[in-house]
Design a protein around this motif. Structure first.
Motif, PDB file in Angstrom:
ATOM      1  N   ASP A  18       0.809  -1.245   0.187  1.00 56.97           N
ATOM      2  CA  ASP A  18       0.019   0.014   0.009  1.00 56.97           C
ATOM      3  C   ASP A  18       0.691   1.270   0.141  1.00 56.97           C
ATOM      4  O   ASP A  18       0.570   2.237  -0.633  1.00 56.97           O
ATOM      5  CB  ASP A  18      -0.941  -0.049   1.249  1.00 56.97           C
ATOM      6  CG  ASP A  18      -2.029  -0.854   1.110  1.00 56.97           C
ATOM      7  OD1 ASP A  18      -2.339  -1.451  -0.026  1.00 56.97           O
ATOM      8  OD2 ASP A  18      -2.680  -1.270   2.252  1.00 56.97           O
ATOM      9  N   ALA A  19       1.902   0.995   0.715  1.00 59.13           N
ATOM     10  CA  ALA A  19       2.737   2.381   0.794  1.00 59.13           C
ATOM     11  C   ALA A  19       3.465   2.629  -0.479  1.00 59.13           C
ATOM     12  O   ALA A  19       3.730   3.721  -0.883  1.00 59.13           O
ATOM     13  CB  ALA A  19       3.756   2.249   2.026  1.00 59.13           C
ATOM     14  N   LEU A  20       3.791   1.421  -1.099  1.00 64.57           N
ATOM     15  CA  LEU A  20       4.477   1.549  -2.426  1.00 64.57           C
ATOM     16  C   LEU A  20       3.750   2.206  -3.374  1.00 64.57           C
ATOM     17  O   LEU A  20       3.958   3.105  -4.192  1.00 64.57           O
ATOM     18  CB  LEU A  20       5.067   0.227  -2.775  1.00 64.57           C
ATOM     19  CG  LEU A  20       6.463  -0.232  -1.953  1.00 64.57           C
ATOM     20  CD1 LEU A  20       6.766  -1.435  -2.539  1.00 64.57           C
ATOM     21  CD2 LEU A  20       7.626   0.781  -2.283  1.00 64.57           C
ATOM     22  N   ALA A  21       2.407   1.843  -3.376  1.00 63.58           N
ATOM     23  CA  ALA A  21       1.447   2.146  -4.488  1.00 63.58           C
ATOM     24  C   ALA A  21       1.138   3.622  -4.117  1.00 63.58           C
ATOM     25  O   ALA A  21       0.824   4.248  -5.255  1.00 63.58           O
ATOM     26  CB  ALA A  21       0.216   1.146  -4.229  1.00 63.58           C
ATOM     27  N   SER A  22       1.070   4.171  -3.013  1.00 62.10           N
ATOM     28  CA  SER A  22       0.733   5.491  -2.712  1.00 62.10           C
ATOM     29  C   SER A  22       1.940   6.397  -3.237  1.00 62.10           C
ATOM     30  O   SER A  22       1.781   7.463  -3.451  1.00 62.10           O
ATOM     31  CB  SER A  22       0.538   5.836  -1.326  1.00 62.10           C
ATOM     32  OG  SER A  22       1.608   5.806  -0.532  1.00 62.10           O
ATOM     33  N   PRO A  25       3.491   7.037  -8.985  1.00 67.25           N
ATOM     34  CA  PRO A  25       2.551   7.855  -9.844  1.00 67.25           C
ATOM     35  C   PRO A  25       1.842   6.680 -10.763  1.00 67.25           C
ATOM     36  O   PRO A  25       2.483   5.647 -11.038  1.00 67.25           O
ATOM     37  CB  PRO A  25       3.389   8.464 -10.899  1.00 67.25           C
ATOM     38  CG  PRO A  25       4.675   8.467 -10.659  1.00 67.25           C
ATOM     39  CD  PRO A  25       4.816   7.451  -9.425  1.00 67.25           C
ATOM     40  N   PRO A  26       0.526   6.817 -11.253  1.00 66.07           N
ATOM     41  CA  PRO A  26      -0.087   5.964 -12.090  1.00 66.07           C
ATOM     42  C   PRO A  26       0.688   5.657 -13.431  1.00 66.07           C
ATOM     43  O   PRO A  26       1.030   6.601 -14.096  1.00 66.07           O
ATOM     44  CB  PRO A  26      -1.341   6.776 -12.483  1.00 66.07           C
ATOM     45  CG  PRO A  26      -1.782   7.703 -11.350  1.00 66.07           C
ATOM     46  CD  PRO A  26      -0.175   8.085 -10.936  1.00 66.07           C
ATOM     47  N   ASP A  74      -0.839  -4.154 -11.891  1.00 65.35           N
ATOM     48  CA  ASP A  74      -2.158  -3.920 -11.723  1.00 65.35           C
ATOM     49  C   ASP A  74      -2.632  -3.890 -10.313  1.00 65.35           C
ATOM     50  O   ASP A  74      -3.648  -4.084 -10.097  1.00 65.35           O
ATOM     51  CB  ASP A  74      -3.098  -5.280 -12.462  1.00 65.35           C
ATOM     52  CG  ASP A  74      -2.689  -5.007 -13.841  1.00 65.35           C
ATOM     53  OD1 ASP A  74      -2.334  -4.007 -14.407  1.00 65.35           O
ATOM     54  OD2 ASP A  74      -2.711  -6.308 -14.414  1.00 65.35           O
ATOM     55  N   TYR A  75      -2.025  -2.925  -9.274  1.00 63.16           N
ATOM     56  CA  TYR A  75      -2.432  -2.776  -8.077  1.00 63.16           C
ATOM     57  C   TYR A  75      -3.618  -1.889  -8.131  1.00 63.16           C
ATOM     58  O   TYR A  75      -3.749  -0.813  -8.674  1.00 63.16           O
ATOM     59  CB  TYR A  75      -1.192  -2.184  -7.188  1.00 63.16           C
ATOM     60  CG  TYR A  75      -1.652  -1.906  -5.800  1.00 63.16           C
ATOM     61  CD1 TYR A  75      -1.584  -3.242  -5.007  1.00 63.16           C
ATOM     62  CD2 TYR A  75      -2.194  -0.777  -5.314  1.00 63.16           C
ATOM     63  CE1 TYR A  75      -1.960  -3.005  -3.453  1.00 63.16           C
ATOM     64  CE2 TYR A  75      -2.305  -0.532  -4.294  1.00 63.16           C
ATOM     65  CZ  TYR A  75      -2.369  -1.732  -3.451  1.00 63.16           C
ATOM     66  OH  TYR A  75      -2.726  -1.666  -1.662  1.00 63.16           O
ATOM     67  N   GLY A  76      -4.697  -2.312  -7.441  1.00 61.42           N
ATOM     68  CA  GLY A  76      -5.936  -1.543  -7.265  1.00 61.42           C
ATOM     69  C   GLY A  76      -6.723  -1.402  -8.455  1.00 61.42           C
ATOM     70  O   GLY A  76      -7.623  -0.651  -8.553  1.00 61.42           O
ATOM     71  N   SER A  77      -6.394  -1.891  -9.489  1.00 61.16           N
ATOM     72  CA  SER A  77      -7.258  -1.609 -10.823  1.00 61.16           C
ATOM     73  C   SER A  77      -8.424  -2.475 -11.006  1.00 61.16           C
ATOM     74  O   SER A  77      -8.172  -3.803 -10.927  1.00 61.16           O
ATOM     75  CB  SER A  77      -6.326  -1.616 -12.128  1.00 61.16           C
ATOM     76  OG  SER A  77      -5.855  -3.115 -12.258  1.00 61.16           O
ATOM     77  N   GLU A  78      -9.337  -1.968 -11.159  1.00 61.02           N
ATOM     78  CA  GLU A  78     -10.494  -2.683 -11.142  1.00 61.02           C
ATOM     79  C   GLU A  78     -11.602  -2.015 -12.266  1.00 61.02           C
ATOM     80  O   GLU A  78     -11.410  -1.126 -12.565  1.00 61.02           O
ATOM     81  CB  GLU A  78     -11.302  -2.657  -9.891  1.00 61.02           C
ATOM     82  CG  GLU A  78     -10.545  -3.660  -9.040  1.00 61.02           C
ATOM     83  CD  GLU A  78     -10.917  -3.137  -7.467  1.00 61.02           C
ATOM     84  OE1 GLU A  78     -11.446  -4.487  -6.737  1.00 61.02           O
ATOM     85  OE2 GLU A  78     -10.710  -2.211  -6.992  1.00 61.02           O
TER      86      GLU A  78
END
Length: 78
Positions: A18-22, A25-26, A74-78
């Motif tokens: 989660d920390a890395l994802a935040s 940038p997209p 694809d982290y968090g992509s839905e």
């Protein structure tokens, strides 16, 4: 567990992801040094622990490497 299933992440590994994802940038990426800095700042992880967590995330397919940089899968992509 079936052949296409992965074991769930530990709470620490999930928090690190989660920390890395935040911090990414997209569609972007981080150098390993940037990833270690993010985990040090946001998760209070020393370098050896950060390296271990990133290796676990890599082995489980949550991150991958392109030309020496880390990208999320694809982290968090839905």
């Amino acid at each position: 567990m079936g052949p296409n299933e992965t074991s769930p992440l530990t709470p620490l590994a999930q928090e690190a992801l989660d920390a890395l994802a935040s911090a990414i940038p997209p569609g972007g990426e981080l150098t390993y040094e940037q990833a270690y800095a993010v985990l040090a700042e946001k998760e209070d992880l020393e370098r050896p622990a950060a390296e271990d967590i990133i290796e676990r995330l890599y082995n489980k397919g949550h991150v991958y490497e392109v030309e020496g940089n880390l990208r999320l899968t694809d982290y968090g992509s839905e």
